[in-house]
Enzyme design. Structure first.
Site, short mmCIF file in Angstrom:
data_model
loop_
_atom_site.label_atom_id
_atom_site.label_comp_id
_atom_site.label_asym_id
_atom_site.label_seq_id
_atom_site.Cartn_x
_atom_site.Cartn_y
_atom_site.Cartn_z
N TYR A 135 7.39 -3.17 10.81
CA TYR A 135 7.19 -2.19 11.87
C TYR A 135 7.97 -2.56 13.13
CZ TYR A 135 3.39 0.75 10.00
OH TYR A 135 2.64 1.66 9.30
N LYS A 185 3.60 -9.84 -1.36
CA LYS A 185 4.57 -9.56 -2.43
C LYS A 185 5.43 -10.81 -2.58
CE LYS A 185 6.53 -6.77 -5.44
NZ LYS A 185 5.86 -6.38 -6.68
N ASP A 217 1.12 -4.63 -5.33
CA ASP A 217 1.08 -3.58 -6.36
C ASP A 217 -0.19 -3.71 -7.19
OD1 ASP A 217 2.12 -5.98 -7.32
OD2 ASP A 217 3.59 -5.04 -8.66
N ASP A 241 -1.24 -0.74 6.10
CA ASP A 241 -1.20 0.70 6.39
C ASP A 241 -1.48 1.48 5.12
OD1 ASP A 241 -0.63 3.10 7.85
OD2 ASP A 241 1.35 3.13 6.90
N ASP A 245 -5.30 3.43 3.75
CA ASP A 245 -5.45 4.85 3.40
C ASP A 245 -6.04 4.97 2.00
OD1 ASP A 245 -4.27 5.74 5.78
OD2 ASP A 245 -3.06 7.25 4.74
C1 IPM Z 1 -2.14 4.10 11.13
C2 IPM Z 1 -1.06 5.13 11.25
C3 IPM Z 1 0.05 4.59 12.14
C4 IPM Z 1 0.61 3.36 11.46
C5 IPM Z 1 1.16 5.59 12.48
C6 IPM Z 1 0.61 6.83 13.16
C7 IPM Z 1 2.24 4.99 13.33
O1 IPM Z 1 -0.61 5.51 9.99
O2 IPM Z 1 -2.72 3.71 12.16
O3 IPM Z 1 -2.44 3.68 10.01
O4 IPM Z 1 1.50 3.47 10.60
O5 IPM Z 1 0.15 2.26 11.77
MG MG Z 2 -1.73 4.69 8.37
#
Ligand code: IPM
Ligand code: MG
Length: 350
Positions: A135, A185, A217, A241, A245
């Site tokens: 990042y 990884k 993975d 990240d 999710d």
């Molecule tokens: C998160 C989001 C952010 C990230 C984006 C909005 C930059 O996806 O907080 O997980 O990638 O960290």
């Molecule tokens: Mg995110």
């Protein structure tokens, strides 16, 4: 307790205002000050993270953040896009430790995309490093190479960056089931090789916590195969990240998951892990619970108000037990309500 409230874009303002109502309902001396960020920052001051907003965030004791991002700004150069607001805040405030718990409420086990028995009772914590990795690593860019262009980013972690997030994970595990799974990884990436070595070294100071390692993975697969095997997962910015999710869907909806991003002194920014969802913005459809639960995390981590945090979490559990649901978690036999009505219900339960 001075809280900078940064609602942002899309559903951000709707969900944050419900969380603010919940905070105000508690008899605490919380002082809320609102400022624009993301697309709202661009509109108000020509910048996704206006200097005035950054100043407010720096001066506050904690930050309650909604979400940023709007397709209207997708064509702006990267430095001017709404996402820069949250990345800039994380970096400027040194918020390197991102805690993303994923817990399944018994009533929502059936809302998960996995079979209920796989997720019932799930309680895992993802500790994501938040200010390093690909990042922020330099150099990055898009450059010409011969007849075409190439894009590049740099995955980079220093030992000290890995060491401090490792400690956060081991300490968190001490308050839970004392198991840390470090995800990397290392079979391909040098950065991961160093990550793994440092995790192993650091674990020697935490003899009471069990450390295991897993490739990312495989972890992505294990999260949908047998998610209850995990207690604490610690990982870098990019893998965290993605995995967070994924983990959120185990709980039924990404609309349920709060997060805390902490600096070395537990000053923190608190935000739902979901985004600005422009498609449902302004329609009273968004689930405010992730933001309300983020406010609970704020009371717990930044203000040591465990009791008040417990009260919010209990109120949320009560509302769910009563069968009240926003659209994202609605199922046959439950009652669908809107964003504001969900806020009303939590406030009433308090
Ligand atoms: C998160 C989001 C952010 C990230 C984006 C909005 C930059 O996806 O907080 O997980 O990638 O960290
Ligand atoms: Mg995110």
């Amino acid at each position: 307790m001075r809280v900078a409230v940064l609602p942002g874009d899309g559903i951000g303002p709707e969900i944050v205002s419900q969380a603010c109502r919940v905070l105000q309902k508690l008899d605490l001396k919380v002082q809320l000050q609102t400022a624009p960020v993301g697309g709202a920052g661009i509109e108000a001051a020509g910048h996704p993270l206006p200097p005035e907003t950054l100043r407010l965030a720096k001066e506050a004791d904690a930050i309650l953040f909604g979400a940023v991002g709007d397709p209207r700004y997708d064509n702006l150069e990267r430095a001017k896009r709404p996402e820069q607001a949250i990345l800039g805040l994380r970096k400027a405030l040194g918020l390197f430790a991102n805690l993303r718990p994923a817990q399944v409420y018994p009533e929502l086990a059936a809302a998960s995309s996995l079979r209920p028995e796989l997720v019932a009772g799930l309680d895992l914590l993802i500790v994501r490093e938040l200010t390093g990795d690909i990042y922020f690593g330099q150099p990055k860019g898009i450059r010409s190479k011969g007849a075409e262009r190439e894009g590049f980013d740099t995955m980079l972690y220093s030992e000290s960056e890995v060491r401090r997030i490792a400690r956060v994970a081991f300490e968190a595990a001490r308050r839970r089931s004392r198991r840390v799974c470090s995800v990397d990884k290392a079979n391909v990436l040098e950065t991961s090789q160093l990550w793994r070595e440092v995790l192993t070294e650091e674990s020697r100071s935490f003899g009471d916590v069990e450390l295991s390692h897993m490739y990312v993975d495989n972890c992505a697969m294990q999260l949908v195969r047998n998610p209850k095997q995990f207690d604490v997962i610690v990982t870098g910015n990019l893998f965290g990240d993605i995995l967070s999710d994924e983990a959120s869907m185990l709980t039924g909806s990404i609309g349920m998951l709060p997060s805390a991003s902490l600096d070395a002194n537990n000053k923190g920014l608190y935000e739902p892990i979901h985004g600005s969802a422009p498609d449902i913005a302004g329609k009273n459809l968004a689930n405010p619970l992730a933001t309300i639960l983020s406010a609970a995390m704020m009371l717990r981590y930044s203000f040591n108000q465990d009791q008040a945090a417990d009260r919010i979490e209990a109120a949320v559990a009560k509302v769910l037990a009563r069968g009240l649901r926003t659209a994202d978690i609605h199922q046959a036999g439950t009652q669908q309500i809107g964003t504001v009505q969900m806020g009303d219900a939590v406030v009433a339960a308090l």
